[in-house]
Design an enzyme around this catalytic site. Structure first.
Site, PDB file in Angstrom:
ATOM      1  N   GLY A  13       5.763 -10.808  -7.686  1.00 38.75           N
ATOM      2  CA  GLY A  13       4.883 -11.087  -6.542  1.00 38.75           C
ATOM      3  C   GLY A  13       3.425 -10.936  -6.928  1.00 38.75           C
ATOM      4  O   GLY A  13       2.586 -10.561  -6.098  1.00 38.75           O
ATOM      5  N   ALA A  14       3.111 -11.248  -8.190  1.00 32.76           N
ATOM      6  CA  ALA A  14       1.750 -11.032  -8.698  1.00 32.76           C
ATOM      7  C   ALA A  14       0.814 -12.191  -8.381  1.00 32.76           C
ATOM      8  O   ALA A  14      -0.345 -12.189  -8.786  1.00 32.76           O
ATOM      9  CB  ALA A  14       1.786 -10.797 -10.209  1.00 32.76           C
ATOM     10  N   GLY A  54     -10.841 -11.482 -20.480  1.00 33.12           N
ATOM     11  CA  GLY A  54     -10.645 -10.665 -21.687  1.00 33.12           C
ATOM     12  C   GLY A  54      -9.360  -9.872 -21.717  1.00 33.12           C
ATOM     13  O   GLY A  54      -9.068  -9.169 -22.687  1.00 33.12           O
ATOM     14  N   VAL A  64      12.785 -14.780  -7.232  1.00 32.82           N
ATOM     15  CA  VAL A  64      13.440 -13.481  -7.437  1.00 32.82           C
ATOM     16  C   VAL A  64      14.658 -13.292  -6.527  1.00 32.82           C
ATOM     17  O   VAL A  64      15.413 -12.332  -6.684  1.00 32.82           O
ATOM     18  CB  VAL A  64      12.456 -12.292  -7.275  1.00 32.82           C
ATOM     19  CG1 VAL A  64      11.276 -12.428  -8.214  1.00 32.82           C
ATOM     20  CG2 VAL A  64      12.013 -12.109  -5.840  1.00 32.82           C
ATOM     21  N   ASN A  90       7.479  -5.797  -6.676  1.00 34.25           N
ATOM     22  CA  ASN A  90       6.562  -5.933  -5.535  1.00 34.25           C
ATOM     23  C   ASN A  90       6.840  -7.171  -4.681  1.00 34.25           C
ATOM     24  O   ASN A  90       6.464  -7.201  -3.512  1.00 34.25           O
ATOM     25  CB  ASN A  90       5.123  -5.971  -6.079  1.00 34.25           C
ATOM     26  CG  ASN A  90       4.136  -6.514  -5.078  1.00 34.25           C
ATOM     27  OD1 ASN A  90       3.672  -5.802  -4.177  1.00 34.25           O
ATOM     28  ND2 ASN A  90       3.823  -7.798  -5.181  1.00 34.25           N
ATOM     29  N   SER A 142       7.815   0.210   1.856  1.00 34.21           N
ATOM     30  CA  SER A 142       6.977   0.052   3.056  1.00 34.21           C
ATOM     31  C   SER A 142       7.201   1.240   3.972  1.00 34.21           C
ATOM     32  O   SER A 142       8.298   1.820   3.983  1.00 34.21           O
ATOM     33  CB  SER A 142       7.368  -1.227   3.807  1.00 34.21           C
ATOM     34  OG  SER A 142       6.760  -1.255   5.086  1.00 34.21           O
ATOM     35  N   TYR A 155      13.892  -6.224   7.187  1.00 33.12           N
ATOM     36  CA  TYR A 155      12.839  -5.734   6.282  1.00 33.12           C
ATOM     37  C   TYR A 155      12.930  -4.216   6.099  1.00 33.12           C
ATOM     38  O   TYR A 155      12.864  -3.706   4.982  1.00 33.12           O
ATOM     39  CB  TYR A 155      11.494  -6.144   6.871  1.00 33.12           C
ATOM     40  CG  TYR A 155      10.284  -5.836   6.036  1.00 33.12           C
ATOM     41  CD1 TYR A 155       9.930  -6.647   4.967  1.00 33.12           C
ATOM     42  CD2 TYR A 155       9.468  -4.743   6.326  1.00 33.12           C
ATOM     43  CE1 TYR A 155       8.793  -6.382   4.209  1.00 33.12           C
ATOM     44  CE2 TYR A 155       8.332  -4.468   5.586  1.00 33.12           C
ATOM     45  CZ  TYR A 155       7.999  -5.295   4.527  1.00 33.12           C
ATOM     46  OH  TYR A 155       6.872  -5.023   3.779  1.00 33.12           O
ATOM     47  N   LYS A 159      13.686  -2.198   2.669  1.00 30.19           N
ATOM     48  CA  LYS A 159      12.729  -1.235   2.116  1.00 30.19           C
ATOM     49  C   LYS A 159      13.346   0.169   2.018  1.00 30.19           C
ATOM     50  O   LYS A 159      13.091   0.898   1.060  1.00 30.19           O
ATOM     51  CB  LYS A 159      11.450  -1.213   2.950  1.00 30.19           C
ATOM     52  CG  LYS A 159      10.677  -2.544   2.904  1.00 30.19           C
ATOM     53  CD  LYS A 159      10.252  -2.913   1.507  1.00 30.19           C
ATOM     54  CE  LYS A 159       9.368  -4.148   1.443  1.00 30.19           C
ATOM     55  NZ  LYS A 159       8.966  -4.480   0.073  1.00 30.19           N
TER      56      LYS A 159
END
Ligand code: NAP
Length: 249
Positions: A13-14, A54, A64, A90, A142, A155, A159
């Site tokens: 989830g980046a 950099g 996922v 994540n 969460s 959800y 979690k």
């Protein structure tokens, strides 16, 4: 400055929000980051920005919610990165609704994306960590998984499941110096919460329950996560850290 000695991280989830902030924070500490998201565009943009500034990053588009796709992706990755030292689970979605109106699809999508994905990544990336006798796993849970939240049966169950998985894996992996912790965010300003944050009535109601009287920033979660991924956090495992402006205390 936190210590990371030639480490590689995989962050799911980046592509946006909290996961993006975590990937950027780790990259600033010199960690090579594999940025996973569903769309190639979002993880691609984050990895490109890290490389341009950099750092070192690779983008990887994987759904996922698809265990077979994760297995294939991790097998390929391990040829390029024999050691993935840090795993941040994540990626997550919401499909809110009161229980009697919640479809099987909404239940299953949230469980497979938020919880079963975590099981697959911990199993596949965790095995080489235990062999290497070093690793850091952080699962982004969460406060819904701690307090419950009306309208989020799927959800909050996912979690809470992540928290149980975190504590069990912390015990299973402890003998190999692999730590497993969870971070439980409260209300953080990201795409996931835009509809509440931008609605004055809804946000006023939410902030009544937040002692610090503001929504969190993705960086608030990234700071805690980066610490838990660092070498300084080696004596912390099996814990859940709420980062929620005091909401769940
Ligand atoms: P977000 O802004 O909606 O971003 C979600 C990220 O997860 C995106 O990069 C998305 O990929 C990825 N993702 C979703 N489904 C996926 C899938 N099937 N396969 C691969 N990647 C997938 O969410 P966020 O607010 O940053 O939330 C991040 C995590 O924090 C979630 O687990 C969420 O439950 C948790 N959390 C958030 C809050 C909050 O207030 N925001 C509070 C508590 C917990 P794409 O970019 O490709 O779409």
């Amino acid at each position: 400055m936190l210590t990371f000695t030639h480490r590689t991280a995989l962050v799911t989830g980046a592509g946006r929000g909290i996961g993006k902030a975590i990937a950027e924070a780790l990259a600033r500490h010199g960690v090579a980051v594999i940025c996973v998201s569903k769309s190639a565009d979002s993880c691609g943009a984050v990895a490109a920005a890290i490389n341009a500034s950099g750092g070192k990053a690779k983008a990887l588009a994987v759904d996922v919610a698809d265990g077979a796709a994760i297995a294939k992706a991790v097998e390929e990755l391990q040829k390029e990165f024999p050691a993935i030292d840090i795993l941040v689970n994540n990626a997550g979605i919401t499909r809110d609704g009161l229980l009697f109106r919640m479809s099987d699809a909404d239940w299953n999508d949230v469980i497979s994306t938020n919880l079963t994905s975590c099981f697959h990544f911990c199993k596949l990336v965790g095995r080489p960590m235990t062999r290497a006798r070093y690793g850091r796993i952080v699962n982004i849970a969460s406060v819904s998984g701690i307090m419950g939240n009306a309208g989020q049966a799927n959800y909050s169950a996912a979690k809470a499941g992540m928290i149980g998985l975190t504590k069990t894996l912390a015990r299973e992996f402890a003998g190999r110096s692999v730590t497993v912790n969870a971070v439980a965010p409260g209300f953080i300003k990201t795409d996931m919460t835009t509809e509440f944050v931008n609605n004055p009535e809804a946000s006023a109601k939410i902030l009544e329950a937040v002692p610090l009287k503001r929504f969190g920033e993705a960086a608030d979660i990234a700071n805690m996560t980066a610490y838990l991924c660092s070498e300084e956090a080696g004596y912390i495992t099996g814990q859940v850290f709420t980062v929620d402006g005091g909401m769940a205390m």
